[in-house]
Design an enzyme around this catalytic site. Structure first.
Site, mmCIF file in Angstrom:
data_model
loop_
_atom_site.group_PDB
_atom_site.id
_atom_site.type_symbol
_atom_site.label_atom_id
_atom_site.label_comp_id
_atom_site.label_asym_id
_atom_site.label_seq_id
_atom_site.Cartn_x
_atom_site.Cartn_y
_atom_site.Cartn_z
ATOM 1 N N SER A 193 16.964 -54.173 -6.168
ATOM 2 C CA SER A 193 15.942 -53.578 -7.039
ATOM 3 C C SER A 193 16.480 -52.500 -7.974
ATOM 4 O O SER A 193 15.817 -52.145 -8.942
ATOM 5 C CB SER A 193 14.803 -52.996 -6.202
ATOM 6 O OG SER A 193 15.222 -51.841 -5.508
ATOM 7 N N LYS B 50 14.234 -45.561 -5.899
ATOM 8 C CA LYS B 50 13.773 -45.887 -7.252
ATOM 9 C C LYS B 50 14.148 -44.740 -8.189
ATOM 10 O O LYS B 50 14.683 -43.719 -7.784
ATOM 11 C CB LYS B 50 12.250 -46.099 -7.285
ATOM 12 C CG LYS B 50 11.718 -47.126 -6.284
ATOM 13 C CD LYS B 50 12.197 -48.534 -6.572
ATOM 14 C CE LYS B 50 11.710 -49.500 -5.488
ATOM 15 N NZ LYS B 50 12.317 -50.843 -5.647
#
Length: 229
Positions: free
Chosen positions: A38, A92
């Site tokens: 990701s 993230k």
């Protein structure tokens, strides 16, 4: 019971070391392996990142209880967090601060009405599963003076558009750098500050464990002790 007391007394130095080490990892600094794609190309599966748990808050160990604010999360920071949608630990990038207006149009991030153009784009093959290679577009995105790499996967189904939202007070909007292959604030919502665990600042070590047969272990020495941009 006597034997247990004797064992504890004989090993109290080692036990204190283990307790101190556990406290250090839960309250001061930590290291986390990267299990998914990701954050490609910034972080790769097999990277182990160093995390400063005191970058933003001093917390009661093993909880989200903030004892003392220490610093402000910044746009562009790469952070570890406990997902508000289930508690899973994620990593993230902060793209939206409290009060920011955030939208996305065709994979282009829009902050406070300003689209962030992708520059220096190039296309290369990207393995998304053993034996499955797709075209990946890698480009540079500038988050208010903090340039970083992003990756787009045009052939995959993804959420490339969403209407403008305003980030609530005390919360943050997070995205993965691998924009078309990331479970982030587009799906889990904005993230309260107390759910931020810490700021990831360096890759400690890295090993390539993905191959045609699904398993390979080869050190990526060029990534060891490198700063995360």
């Amino acid at each position: 019971m006597t034997n247990l007391k004797h064992t504890l007394r004989a090993n109290r130095g080692f036990i204190l070391f283990l307790l101190s080490f556990a406290l250090f990892r839960t309250a001061v600094a930590d290291w986390n392996p990267i299990p998914s794609a990701s954050m490609r190309p910034t972080l790769l599966e097999g990277d182990v990142v160093l995390v400063n748990r005191l970058a933003y808050d001093l917390k009661l160990p093993l909880t989200d209880v903030v004892l003392l604010p220490l610093g402000e999360p910044q746009r562009g920071d790469v952070v570890t967090l406990s997902s508000p949608a289930g508690g899973t630990r994620l990593i993230k990038r902060i793209v939206g601060l409290p009060g920011d207006r955030i939208a996305m149009r065709g994979d282009v991030l829009v902050i406070n009405g300003q689209p962030l153009a992708h520059r220096d784009a190039l296309t290369r093959g990207e393995a998304v599963a053993p034996g499955w290679v797709v075209d990946a577009v890698r480009a540079t995105e500038d988050l208010g003076g903090r340039a970083h790499a992003v990756q787009l996967l045009p052939s995959l189904r993804a959420r490339r558009d969403f209407a403008e939202i305003t980030v609530p007070a005390g919360q943050y909007f997070l995205l993965g750098d691998n924009r078309d292959n990331s479970e982030d604030s587009r799906f889990i919502g904005t993230v309260p500050r107390e759910k931020l665990i810490g700021r990831a600042h360096h890759v400690l070590v890295s090993a390539d464990w993905l191959g045609e047969d699904g398993w390979r272990m080869a050190p990526r020495l060029e990534r060891w002790l490198t700063a995360i941009r």
